[in-house]
Design an enzyme around this catalytic site. Structure first.
Site, mmCIF file in Angstrom:
data_model
loop_
_atom_site.group_PDB
_atom_site.id
_atom_site.type_symbol
_atom_site.label_atom_id
_atom_site.label_comp_id
_atom_site.label_asym_id
_atom_site.label_seq_id
_atom_site.Cartn_x
_atom_site.Cartn_y
_atom_site.Cartn_z
ATOM 1 N N LYS A 25 13.156 -16.393 47.737
ATOM 2 C CA LYS A 25 14.379 -16.850 47.062
ATOM 3 C C LYS A 25 15.598 -16.194 47.706
ATOM 4 O O LYS A 25 16.600 -16.854 47.986
ATOM 5 C CB LYS A 25 14.306 -16.478 45.575
ATOM 6 C CG LYS A 25 15.572 -16.788 44.805
ATOM 7 C CD LYS A 25 15.483 -16.308 43.360
ATOM 8 C CE LYS A 25 15.534 -14.798 43.266
ATOM 9 N NZ LYS A 25 15.884 -14.298 41.920
ATOM 10 N N SER A 26 15.514 -14.886 47.940
ATOM 11 C CA SER A 26 16.675 -14.153 48.469
ATOM 12 C C SER A 26 17.061 -14.678 49.840
ATOM 13 O O SER A 26 18.244 -14.854 50.142
ATOM 14 C CB SER A 26 16.352 -12.670 48.601
ATOM 15 O OG SER A 26 15.920 -12.181 47.371
ATOM 16 N N ASP A 52 16.432 -21.932 41.393
ATOM 17 C CA ASP A 52 17.583 -21.222 41.955
ATOM 18 C C ASP A 52 18.084 -21.848 43.253
ATOM 19 O O ASP A 52 19.283 -21.828 43.534
ATOM 20 C CB ASP A 52 17.242 -19.735 42.176
ATOM 21 C CG ASP A 52 17.268 -18.961 40.865
ATOM 22 O OD1 ASP A 52 17.293 -19.616 39.803
ATOM 23 O OD2 ASP A 52 17.250 -17.724 40.908
ATOM 24 N N ASN A 97 20.656 -19.842 36.151
ATOM 25 C CA ASN A 97 20.530 -18.394 35.972
ATOM 26 C C ASN A 97 20.347 -17.740 37.344
ATOM 27 O O ASN A 97 19.652 -16.742 37.480
ATOM 28 C CB ASN A 97 19.334 -18.093 35.051
ATOM 29 C CG ASN A 97 19.393 -16.678 34.488
ATOM 30 O OD1 ASN A 97 20.405 -15.973 34.652
ATOM 31 N ND2 ASN A 97 18.342 -16.243 33.833
ATOM 32 N N ARG A 127 25.288 -11.653 32.407
ATOM 33 C CA ARG A 127 24.982 -10.828 33.597
ATOM 34 C C ARG A 127 26.291 -10.440 34.288
ATOM 35 O O ARG A 127 27.118 -11.287 34.595
ATOM 36 C CB ARG A 127 24.043 -11.592 34.540
ATOM 37 C CG ARG A 127 22.708 -11.896 33.879
ATOM 38 C CD ARG A 127 21.797 -12.724 34.761
ATOM 39 N NE ARG A 127 21.397 -12.011 35.969
ATOM 40 C CZ ARG A 127 20.650 -12.553 36.925
ATOM 41 N NH1 ARG A 127 20.247 -13.802 36.808
ATOM 42 N NH2 ARG A 127 20.330 -11.851 37.986
ATOM 43 N N HIS A 404 10.793 -15.529 35.165
ATOM 44 C CA HIS A 404 9.633 -15.861 35.986
ATOM 45 C C HIS A 404 8.728 -14.680 36.263
ATOM 46 O O HIS A 404 7.511 -14.790 36.255
ATOM 47 C CB HIS A 404 10.112 -16.474 37.299
ATOM 48 C CG HIS A 404 11.124 -15.638 38.037
ATOM 49 N ND1 HIS A 404 11.144 -15.499 39.392
ATOM 50 C CD2 HIS A 404 12.158 -14.866 37.601
ATOM 51 C CE1 HIS A 404 12.132 -14.714 39.761
ATOM 52 N NE2 HIS A 404 12.765 -14.316 38.688
#
Ligand code: DC
Length: 673
Positions: A25-26, A52, A97, A127, A404
């Protein structure tokens, strides 16, 4: 993906085989943003397809980037070349998110010059982003909070680059989230046309490995960043994003942690040398790869090469661990579940960032570990976990907090020595980074036993509809055993055979090798869609005749048993609960009066334009019941331990509710509130 209210993982006892992990993901979201800011087209291989990355792609489309998702899995991004087009200077972006979208886009859009609103789900609005907004404001950017100060949603106003204050270093706090620094590093080359841009980190920088990923990817896009320790970063004047043309996304090292843990915890499946993970190796640029060291410290045996890891059980029980987990904040959650299998209490420290992730992960992990029976102690930045001895585990419904990682790491509790299932609530939350996580887990895990629910009953009782709905709601496989007999009947007729003793052996041979598959609700025979052909009255008669041949029943028995796969099976048909799955955890015998069944069948046939009379149908059904109950081979009769459900006066959903009530009674979980 399991889109069910909950997913019950049966107790698992061994594991082995190969898994290919989805992209990181990053890396995915950083690459997407860099490709969007660069000039020209970048072909991104192995991009993660998840919630994402989807919000990031949607945002980039809104901002005028070319986004093409090719059938071969390659995503082509045509970038902006550092400048927004005139028709994309205003947008309202929804970022779910995804911190990896919200933070870098805030920085990039503040410098691109336009009016933007950035929003997310309610948790995203809790956040923090204040430190990043402060840093950007110090530079001269204009950003308003639309809700609580310090948190999204945000409105970004355009600023002229000439007005930016670049003479002094841009100062940003590094001790809440490293994503703030990442966001600045990714975006500030936009402001470096005429002079060096210097960023200074205030306070101790956390999660440094994520900054390494950022610097590594910036370099791939032609931006060199000079760094002095972890406190001062300089982007050279004249830096420009240059597309590398094509780039591969490594598999997600955090996702690898679940399978590394699996290899360390599970007894090996006989004949398999543990778990092989493909897509990421020990030379990964992702910081979470250092989870391997922690797993080794706890006892895992790990081998590695370019883009692969091989894990097996070493020290068992696992060794307890006391670890400063600041360098692997995400993957360390997996250690908290591994700690249940250790030989003493484990402690993870320096993990304050857990409290500002998808949920407050310290509280979340503690709550759910306690449900399994563990004693857990927490503080502002640590968690301490006592292991669970055999016979002390509890069957728990794991709340997943739309996180997750909570869902994925608690799946490992299914390897408990007490043979207890684990219920994962809202399993689809894994879609954030690993939509097919549970499928991947099942593909390498061996269950103690796969649960089966059998549904039988006379013709037109609605057993197929009921069984299919129960299967859908549990995320279980579904076996329509009648369809197997119907397909066999069809194959028999096509081969010019008849259901007689002299053809019995040949029909049984055909049945044993049926090239059959159930795909998307269709029944395929050697690739041909026979769903309609097997539903005719004539096909029903053929099925009834072949089903009376003992050799055919025997031939189909093995095929039917193959449907018993993780996470579970709902099987409907004649001898499911008596012959094929006598150990089924729940057996339901569905009945309805002949009058009710005749009425249902009547409506069904009339709606298909087939003309019948109600009386005629009722007489047929009564005759068929009598024949079915009195025949010598597999007569229609409830299994001794079946629960009788007369659905004459019930809707389908009432019958389904009743079956669920019975199902809960045979489960060890606390009732769902
Ligand atoms: O459920 P159905 O109408 O599709 O079944 C077709 C025929 O196959 C019917 O005559 C019953 C028979 N059958 C069977 O003998 N054993 C099963 N497990 C399922 C169906």
């Amino acid at each position: 993906m399991f889109d069910t209210v909950f997913l019950d993982l049966p107790a698992l006892r061994a594991a082995g085989g190969t898994v290919r992990l989805p992209g990181s993901k990053s890396i995915s979201n950083r690459v997407l943003l860099l490709a969007a800011l660069a000039e020209g087209t970048t072909e991104v291989h192995d991009l993660l397809d998840s919630d994402d990355t989807r919000v990031m792609l949607a945002a980039l489309r809104q901002l005028g980037c070319g986004v093409e998702q090719r059938a071969d899995g390659v995503t082509r991004i045509t970038g902006l070349g550092g400048k927004l087009k005139d028709d994309a200077r205003q947008a309202e972006l929804f970022l779910g998110n995804a911190g990896t979208a919200m933070r870098p886009l805030t920085a990039a859009l503040s410098l691109l010059g336009g009016e933007f609103e950035l929003r997310g789900v309610p948790r995203m609005h809790e956040r923090p982003i204040g430190d990043l907004v402060d840093a950007l404001a110090g530079l001269g950017c204009e950003i308003d909070y639309l809700g609580n100060p310090g948190y999204p949603p945000l409105r970004i106003h355009p600023v002229a680059h000439e007005g930016l204050r670049l003479d002094a270093p841009i100062r940003v706090r590094g001790d809440v989230s490293s994503q703030f620094l990442t966001a600045l590093l990714l975006a500030l080359p936009l402001a470096s046309a005429r002079q060096d841009v210097v960023i200074e980190v205030i306070g101790e920088l956390i999660s440094k490995p994520y900054i390494e990923i950022t610097l590594n990817l910036l370099a791939r896009f032609g931006i060199d960043v000079q760094r002095e320790g972890w406190s001062r970063f300089t982007i050279a004047a004249g830096s420009q994003y240059r597309s590398p043309g094509s780039i591969h996304v490594e598999a997600d090292a955090s996702s690898a942690s679940y399978f590394i843990a699996l290899g360390a915890i599970a007894a090996p499946t006989p004949g398999q040398a543990g778990i092989r993970i493909e897509g990421v190796g020990a030379d990964s640029i992702q910081g979470d790869i250092r989870f391997v060291e922690a797993a080794q410290a706890m006892g895992a045996k790990v081998e590695s090469g370019t883009n692969w890891l091989q894990i097996s059980r070493g020290h068992w029980p696992l060794r307890a661990i006391d670890l400063d987990a600041n360098h692997i904040p995400d993957a360390a959650m997996t250690l908290a579940v591994m700690a249940l299998f250790a030989d003493g209490p484990s402690r993870l420290t320096n993990i304050a960032s857990w409290r500002v992730k998808e949920t407050d992960r310290i509280d979340a992990m503690a709550n759910e570990l306690r449900k399994l029976g563990a004693q857990v102690e927490t503080g502002p930045d640590f968690i301490r976990i006592q292991p669970l001895a055999a016979s002390t585990w509890r069957a728990a419904s794991i709340h997943t907090y739309d996180d997750h990682r909570v869902a994925m790491c608690f799946s490992l509790a299914a390897f408990n020595p007490d043979g207890l299932p684990v219920r994962i609530l809202d399993p689809k939350c894994v879609a954030k980074t690993f939509p097919d996580y549970f499928e991947a887990l099942f593909s390498v895990s061996e269950p103690a036993a796969v649960p089966v629910i059998c549904v039988d009953g006379p013709t037109a009782s609605g057993k197929g509809t009921l069984a299919m709905e129960v299967a859908r709601q549990l995320g279980y496989h579904y076996l329509d055993s009648g369809a197997l007999y119907r397909v066999t009947g069809l194959a028999m007729t096509r081969a010019g055979l008849t259901a007689t003793p002299e053809h019995e052996a040949r029909i049984a041979d055909m049945a044993r090798a049926l090239p059959l598959s159930f795909t998307d609700g269709k029944v395929l025979l050697a690739g041909e869609d026979v769903s309609e052909a097997i539903r005719t009255e004539a096909a029903g008669m053929d099925a009834s005749r072949v089903s009376a041949l003992p050799a055919v029943r025997l031939a189909l028995a093995d095929l039917q048993k193959c449907f018993r796969r993780l996470p579970g099976l709902v099987a409907d048909g004649r001898d499911m609960g008596t012959v094929i799955f006598p150990d089924a955890a729940l057996k339901v015998f569905l009945t309805a009066s002949a009058a009710h069944r005749a009425e249902r069948r009547y409506k069904q046939l009339i709606s298909k334009g087939i003309s019948v009379t109600l009386d005629g149908l009722r007489q047929d059904l009564e005759a068929r019941d009598a024949r079915d109950m009195s025949r010598s081979t597999a007569p229609l009769k409830p299994a001794q331990d079946a629960r009788l459900l007369d659905n004459s006066d019930q809707t389908i959903s009432q019958s389904v509710d009743q079956v669920f009530q019975w199902w809960e009674q045979v489960q060890p979980f606390e009732p769902l509130s």
